[in-house]
Design an enzyme around this catalytic site. Structure first.
Site, PDB file in Angstrom:
ATOM      1  N   SER A  26      82.765  37.557  32.683  1.00 17.75           N
ATOM      2  CA  SER A  26      83.204  36.391  33.473  1.00 17.75           C
ATOM      3  C   SER A  26      83.236  35.135  32.614  1.00 17.75           C
ATOM      4  CB  SER A  26      82.239  36.143  34.638  1.00 17.75           C
ATOM      5  OG  SER A  26      82.463  37.056  35.662  1.00 17.75           O
ATOM      6  N   ASP A 317      78.854  42.454  42.156  1.00 20.96           N
ATOM      7  CA  ASP A 317      79.119  43.441  41.100  1.00 20.96           C
ATOM      8  C   ASP A 317      77.943  44.390  40.869  1.00 20.96           C
ATOM      9  OD1 ASP A 317      81.654  42.442  40.771  1.00 20.96           O
ATOM     10  OD2 ASP A 317      81.159  41.202  39.044  1.00 20.96           O
TER      11      ASP A 317
END
Ligand code: S3P
Length: 431
Positions: A26, A317
Site C-alpha cells: 500500500s 486484508d
C-alpha cells in the site's frame, strides 16, 4: 500471468525465527505515484517487490515517468511535476492490482489526456463505480463496462467535491484525494469508518497539505509536491501470516523486524491477544509519518474469536489469515465483511471452499464466514485452490500446517502479487 503452480505444505510442529517481510504494498504504490507528481528525484529503499507495485511502476513509465531500479528494492523516480504525465501510446495494464487502477484513475482524472486502464481477469470483475462516480462529479469522464474495467479516463479541469463513500475504502478515499490535489477548491472525503491512512501520511511527507478532522479528510487543490528519499517499512499484511501461524502452533515464537506499525493496519495484534497469544511490539523508528518496529508473537492459549462488523475495515486484508487461525483450534466467526466478495477473488467463497478441501469445518455467511477448528486431532489435509488470489494461497498454507498429512495449494504462484519468497520463508521458519 499463469497462476498454475502448486505448493506442497508439510504439517509443522512449530514456527520459530526472526525475519523481515517485503516492503509494504500500500505504501509503495503511494510513494511511486506521489513521486511521479512531485518536483525532483525521489528514491526509495525496500520498495515492495510484488507484482502489484510492478504494475504501478510500469503504468507510470508508460505515462512518461523515468524510473530506475537497483538491487534490494532500490527505486528512483524522476518526478514530472503537477499535471505533467504524458499520454500513453497503449493501454495501461494494472494487472491484478485494484490499488493501481483506482489510485491511477484519480491521478489521471486531473490530467488533460485520455488513458485506458486495463487489468487481468480478476481485476476486470471488480467494482469501479465507487471511483467513477466521485471522479465524474469532479468533472472527469470515465467509461467502463457496466461499472467494470477497462476504464477509459478522460481527464479534465476538476472542481472540488465533498464525497461520502458508501463503503469504507482507502482506495476510493485516495483516488478522490489525489484528484483533489489539482482541483479548484478543497476536496473533502468523509469516511463511513476509518480506513488505512497511508495516502494522508505520504502526502504530508511529500510536502503536501492534508487536514484531518475525525473521519473527514480535506486536500486543498493546486498543490506542489517535493521529491523525497524514503524507505518503505515491511508489509504488516504479509507479516500477518507468520504472526497468525506463531499464535496457532504450540511452541512457536516469531519476531518480524522493520515492519510497518501504522495503527490503521495493526488491528490484528489485538485479535491475536484475544485469541490467547503473547504479543510484544517495539516501535523503533518513524519515517514519513509511518511507524515501524518489531513484533514478536508467541503461542500461549487458543480461544474462540468473534470479529464484529465495526472491526472489519481495520482487518480487511487480514481476515484470510484470521480464518486460517481456526484451522488449528477454536472457532472464528466473522460478520459485516461483505467487501471480501469483491477482492482479488470472492474471498468468502474461496476461503470456505479451500478450508473445507483441507478437511476443516467452515461455512459461508452472506457477509462473512465461520470456521470451526478440530476439537482434538488434526484436519486431514487435502488440495486447496487459491483461485489466483495471493492471500488465499498464504492463508491455505498456514491452515495446512495444522493438517495430519501433506496438503497441496493449487495456484500457489499467486503469492508473487505481494510476497515473492513466501514459501521459501515458510521452509526456513518450520525447520
Ligand atoms: C488498499 C485498500 C484496501 C485493501 C487493499 C489495499 C490500499 O482496499 O484491501 O489490499 O492500498 O488502499 P479497499 O480500499 O477496496 O478496501
Amino acid at each position: 500471468m499463469p497462476l498454475t503452480s502448486a505448493a506442497t505444505i508439510t504439517p509443522a510442529q512449530r514456527l520459530r525465527g526472526r525475519l523481515r517481510v517485503p516492503g509494504d504494498k500500500s505504501i509503495a504504490h503511494r510513494y511511486a505515484l506521489l513521486a511521479a507528481l512531485a518536483d525532483g528525484r525521489s528514491s526509495f529503499a525496500n520498495f515492495a517487490p510484488g507484482a502489484d507495485c510492478r504494475s504501478t511502476l510500469a503504468c507510470l513509465r508508460q505515462l512518461g515517468v523515468e524510473i530506475s531500479e537497483g538491487p534490494d528494492g532500490a527505486v528512483v523516480v524522476l518526478g514530472r511535476g503537477p499535471g505533467q504525465l504524458r499520454s500513453a501510446s497503449a493501454p495501461l495494464d494494472a494487472g491484478n492490482s485494484g490499488t493501481t487502477m483506482r489510485l491511477l484513475a484519480g491521478v489521471l482524472a486531473g490530467h488533460p489526456l485520455t488513458a485506458t486502464i486495463t487489468g487481468d481477469a480478476s481485476l476486470s470483475r471488480r467494482p469501479m463505480r465507487r471511483v467513477i462516480a466521485p471522479l465524474e462529479r469532479m468533472g472527469a469522464r470515465i467509461q467502463a463496462t457496466d461499472g467494470h474495467p477497462p476504464l477509459v479516463v478522460h481527464g479534465a479541469r476538476l472542481h472540488a467535491i465533498e464525497h461520502h463513500p458508501d463503503t469504507p475504502s482507502a482506495q476510493v478515499k485516495s483516488a478522490v484525494l489525489l484528484a483533489g490535489l489539482y482541483a479548484d477548491g478543497t476536496t473533502r472525503v468523509v469516511e463511513p469508518a476509518a480506513t488505512r491512512d497511508h495516502t494522508e501520511r505520504a502526502l504530508r511527507a511529500f510536502g503536501g497539505r492534508v487536514d484531518v478532522d475525525g473521519l473527514a479528510i480535506a486536500v486543498p487543490g493546486g498543490q506542489r509536491l517535493h521529491a523525497q528519499a524514503l524507505s518503505v517499512p515491511g508489509d504488516f499484511s504479509s507479516a500477518a501470516f507468520w504472526l497468525v501461524a506463531a499464535a496457532a502452533l504450540p511452541g512457536s515464537r516469531v519476531s518480524v523486524d522493520e515492519v510497518g506499525l501504522n495503527p490503521s493496519r495493526t488491528a490484528l495484534l489485538d485479535v491475536l491477544r484475544r485469541f490467547g497469544a503473547r504479543v510484544e511490539v517495539v516501535v523503533t523508528a518513524t519515517e514519513a509519518g509511518e511507524p515501524r518496529g518489531t513484533i514478536t508473537v508467541e503461542r500461549d492459549r487458543t480461544r474462540s474469536l468473534e470479529i464484529a462488523p465495526e472491526e472489519v475495515p481495520g482487518l480487511i486484508d487480514e481476515l484470510p489469515a484470521i480464518a486460517a487461525l481456526a484451522a488449528h483450534g477454536g472457532e472464528v466467526s466473522v460478520r459485516g465483511a461483505r467487501e471480501l466478495r469483491v477482492k482479488e477473488s470472492d474471498r468468502i467463497a474461496a476461503l470456505v471452499a479451500g478450508l473445507r478441501a483441507l478437511g476443516i469445518d467452515a461455512d459461508e455467511r452472506e457477509d462473512g464466514f465461520v470456521v470451526r477448528g478440530p476439537a482434538g486431532g488434526r484436519p486431514a489435509g487435502g488440495v486447496a485452490d487459491a483461485r489466483g488470489d495471493h492471500r488465499m494461497a498464504m492463508a491455505f498454507a498456514v491452515a495446512a500446517l495444522a493438517a495430519e498429512a501433506p496438503s497441496r495449494i493449487d495456484g500457489a504462484d499467486a503469492v508473487v502479487i505481494s510476497y515473492p519468497g513466501f514459501f521459501e520463508t515458510l521452509d526456513r521458519l518450520v525447520r
